[in-house]
Write a protein that holds these residues in place. Structure first.
Motif, PDB file in Angstrom:
ATOM      1  N   ASN A 193       0.828  -1.205   0.000  1.00  0.00           N
ATOM      2  CA  ASN A 193       0.000   0.000   0.000  1.00  0.00           C
ATOM      3  C   ASN A 193       0.861   1.253   0.000  1.00  0.00           C
ATOM      4  N   TRP A 194       1.953   1.215   0.765  1.00  0.00           N
ATOM      5  CA  TRP A 194       2.876   2.363   0.787  1.00  0.00           C
ATOM      6  C   TRP A 194       3.545   2.526  -0.572  1.00  0.00           C
ATOM      7  N   LEU A 195       3.971   1.415  -1.185  1.00  0.00           N
ATOM      8  CA  LEU A 195       4.596   1.473  -2.505  1.00  0.00           C
ATOM      9  C   LEU A 195       3.635   2.035  -3.540  1.00  0.00           C
ATOM     10  N   PHE A 196       2.368   1.652  -3.431  1.00  0.00           N
ATOM     11  CA  PHE A 196       1.363   2.163  -4.361  1.00  0.00           C
ATOM     12  C   PHE A 196       1.206   3.675  -4.198  1.00  0.00           C
ATOM     13  N   LYS A 197       1.194   4.128  -2.965  1.00  0.00           N
ATOM     14  CA  LYS A 197       1.072   5.569  -2.711  1.00  0.00           C
ATOM     15  C   LYS A 197       2.248   6.325  -3.307  1.00  0.00           C
TER      16      LYS A 197
ATOM     17  N   ASP B 194      -6.152  -0.025   1.119  1.00  0.00           N
ATOM     18  CA  ASP B 194      -6.119  -1.484   0.990  1.00  0.00           C
ATOM     19  C   ASP B 194      -6.324  -1.870  -0.471  1.00  0.00           C
ATOM     20  N   ILE B 195      -5.261  -1.778  -1.268  1.00  0.00           N
ATOM     21  CA  ILE B 195      -5.386  -1.998  -2.715  1.00  0.00           C
ATOM     22  C   ILE B 195      -5.624  -3.468  -3.058  1.00  0.00           C
ATOM     23  N   LEU B 196      -5.366  -4.382  -2.128  1.00  0.00           N
ATOM     24  CA  LEU B 196      -5.494  -5.807  -2.410  1.00  0.00           C
ATOM     25  C   LEU B 196      -6.780  -6.412  -1.855  1.00  0.00           C
ATOM     26  N   THR B 197      -7.685  -5.597  -1.384  1.00  0.00           N
ATOM     27  CA  THR B 197      -8.935  -6.117  -0.832  1.00  0.00           C
ATOM     28  C   THR B 197      -9.731  -6.870  -1.882  1.00  0.00           C
ATOM     29  N   GLY B 198     -10.438  -7.899  -1.429  1.00  0.00           N
ATOM     30  CA  GLY B 198     -11.296  -8.659  -2.330  1.00  0.00           C
ATOM     31  C   GLY B 198     -12.757  -8.280  -2.208  1.00  0.00           C
ATOM     32  N   TYR B 199     -13.039  -7.145  -1.558  1.00  0.00           N
ATOM     33  CA  TYR B 199     -14.418  -6.693  -1.345  1.00  0.00           C
ATOM     34  C   TYR B 199     -14.513  -5.258  -1.842  1.00  0.00           C
ATOM     35  N   ARG B 200     -15.138  -5.075  -2.992  1.00  0.00           N
ATOM     36  CA  ARG B 200     -15.238  -3.762  -3.631  1.00  0.00           C
ATOM     37  C   ARG B 200     -16.621  -3.585  -4.245  1.00  0.00           C
ATOM     38  N   ALA B 201     -16.913  -2.353  -4.600  1.00  0.00           N
ATOM     39  CA  ALA B 201     -18.141  -2.063  -5.343  1.00  0.00           C
ATOM     40  C   ALA B 201     -17.811  -1.037  -6.423  1.00  0.00           C
ATOM     41  N   PHE B 202     -18.516  -1.136  -7.550  1.00  0.00           N
ATOM     42  CA  PHE B 202     -18.264  -0.248  -8.686  1.00  0.00           C
ATOM     43  C   PHE B 202     -19.579   0.193  -9.313  1.00  0.00           C
ATOM     44  N   THR B 203     -19.522   1.306 -10.020  1.00  0.00           N
ATOM     45  CA  THR B 203     -20.579   1.606 -10.968  1.00  0.00           C
ATOM     46  C   THR B 203     -20.185   0.912 -12.270  1.00  0.00           C
ATOM     47  N   LEU B 204     -21.156   0.533 -13.055  1.00  0.00           N
ATOM     48  CA  LEU B 204     -20.855  -0.144 -14.324  1.00  0.00           C
ATOM     49  C   LEU B 204     -20.059   0.782 -15.242  1.00  0.00           C
ATOM     50  N   GLU B 205     -20.372   2.068 -15.190  1.00  0.00           N
ATOM     51  CA  GLU B 205     -19.663   3.037 -16.030  1.00  0.00           C
ATOM     52  C   GLU B 205     -18.174   3.073 -15.694  1.00  0.00           C
ATOM     53  N   SER B 206     -17.852   3.090 -14.408  1.00  0.00           N
ATOM     54  CA  SER B 206     -16.443   3.137 -14.015  1.00  0.00           C
ATOM     55  C   SER B 206     -15.726   1.838 -14.386  1.00  0.00           C
TER      56      SER B 206
ATOM     57  N   ILE C 230       2.772  -3.064  -9.493  1.00  0.00           N
ATOM     58  CA  ILE C 230       2.611  -1.684  -9.031  1.00  0.00           C
ATOM     59  C   ILE C 230       3.597  -0.764  -9.751  1.00  0.00           C
ATOM     60  N   TYR C 231       4.855  -1.212  -9.832  1.00  0.00           N
ATOM     61  CA  TYR C 231       5.881  -0.387 -10.486  1.00  0.00           C
ATOM     62  C   TYR C 231       5.614  -0.271 -11.990  1.00  0.00           C
ATOM     63  N   ARG C 232       5.258  -1.383 -12.630  1.00  0.00           N
ATOM     64  CA  ARG C 232       5.036  -1.367 -14.081  1.00  0.00           C
ATOM     65  C   ARG C 232       3.873  -0.448 -14.452  1.00  0.00           C
ATOM     66  N   LEU C 233       2.800  -0.497 -13.671  1.00  0.00           N
ATOM     67  CA  LEU C 233       1.629   0.325 -13.966  1.00  0.00           C
ATOM     68  C   LEU C 233       1.857   1.802 -13.666  1.00  0.00           C
ATOM     69  N   ALA C 234       2.920   2.096 -12.919  1.00  0.00           N
ATOM     70  CA  ALA C 234       3.202   3.489 -12.559  1.00  0.00           C
ATOM     71  C   ALA C 234       3.537   4.336 -13.774  1.00  0.00           C
TER      72      ALA C 234
END
Length: 304
Positions: free
Chosen positions: A135-139, A148-160, A218-222
């Motif tokens: 999480n710190w590396l992502f920041k 908590d970037i690795l959580t398995g519990y999320r919600a989205f709008t379909l548009e996003s 994380i690094y590659r997507l940066a």
């Protein structure tokens, strides 16, 4: 605020979740979430049979990995809101309303934060430390702290969800989802959730191996969200290498030893390092302009 549960698709990626999948589906049905989509990664137990008998729509995954399952499932979702939850019963379906609620107020995505309260007892020390480091590396690399970037519990709008460009096939999908949220400048709500110990099946994560893979992701997507950081690291590596060689040359020169080839190499490394850092700066400026442009486009769409 009344939660339109009939407008929500509950997405559950599974792989050998026979002991828990039926429990999760029944809990969601009891609450009032009737559209439940299970995408199964070719389980060798009775996961699919139990999920279907419990009232879920079941799709067999074409590829391998959690990421592939998530990407494939997006094509089948028509409801305006989506809940993503693991099939191991470590998350509480009763908290689904809390994740959907921010989406009704204009947020694009909700992250269920496990790393809070008494949840830490459900983690092995190595896993907890690894989560905090990632999480710190992502920041640092993406410029945004999402708790908590690795959580398995999320919600989205379909548009996003449809705006995201997702390619990760494995456990790196959570990282890619978080990176896409930053890239798209999504409004993300952080909601504390309870997290229990996994019961009935072994974890599919290897703390060291998968942790390193997620760190690389994380690094590659940066380079899409923070090109100055991405190219800066590469450029700094060249600068350091050139500087170390240069210091060695200076010390030896004082001893009257000639090192022309090393001198050329040191200068070359320094020049390349500076150029890569400058490229990172230019990319960062272009990214800022692109985000401003996208912000104006979305603003105009809302005004129409």
């Amino acid at each position: 605020m009344k939660i339109p549960r009939e407008q929500v698709c509950v997405l559950i990626p599974t792989l050998n979740e026979e002991p828990t999948i039926g429990i999760i589906i029944l809990k969601f049905l009891e609450i009032g979430y009737s559209d439940i989509l299970v995408i199964d990664g070719n389980s060798i137990d009775k996961t699919r049979e139990i999920a279907s008998a419990s009232g879920a729509t079941v799709i067999v995954q074409e590829g391998k990995g959690k990421g592939s399952a998530f990407i494939q499932a997006i094509k089948h979702i028509k409801k305006p809101y989506i809940i993503l939850i693991d099939g191991d019963n470590t998350y509480d379906p009763e908290q689904a309303d809390a994740l959907i609620s921010p989406l009704l107020s204009g947020y694009d995505q909700t992250i269920g934060n496990r790393l809070c309260g008494t949840n830490t007892s459900a983690f092995h020390r190595l896993n907890l430390l690894g989560n905090r480091i990632l999480n710190w590396l992502f920041k640092v690399s993406h410029g945004r702290y999402l708790y908590d970037i690795l959580t398995g519990y999320r919600a989205f709008t379909l548009e996003s969800l449809q705006r995201m460009r997702l390619y990760e096939e494995g456990f790196g999908i959570e990282t890619e989802i978080s990176a896409e949220a930053v890239r798209n400048d999504d409004r993300v709500a952080i909601i504390p959730v309870t997290y229990g110990e996994r019961v009935g099946s072994d974890t599919k994560l290897d703390p060291i191996h998968d942790g390193l893979k997620i760190g690389r992701t994380i690094y590659r997507l940066a380079k899409l969200n923070n090109p100055l950081f991405y190219f800066g690291i590469i450029g700094l590596s060249f600068l350091i290498a050139g500087g170390v060689i240069g210091i060695y040359i200076i010390i030896d020169w004082l001893k009257n030893i000639d090192h022309i080839p090393l001198t050329i190499l040191a200068v070359t490394l320094i020049i390349v390092g500076v150029q890569i850092i400058m490229f990172g700066i230019q990319s960062d400026i272009q990214l800022a302009n692109q985000r401003e442009f996208l912000h104006e486009v979305r603003k105009l769409r809302k005004e129409r």
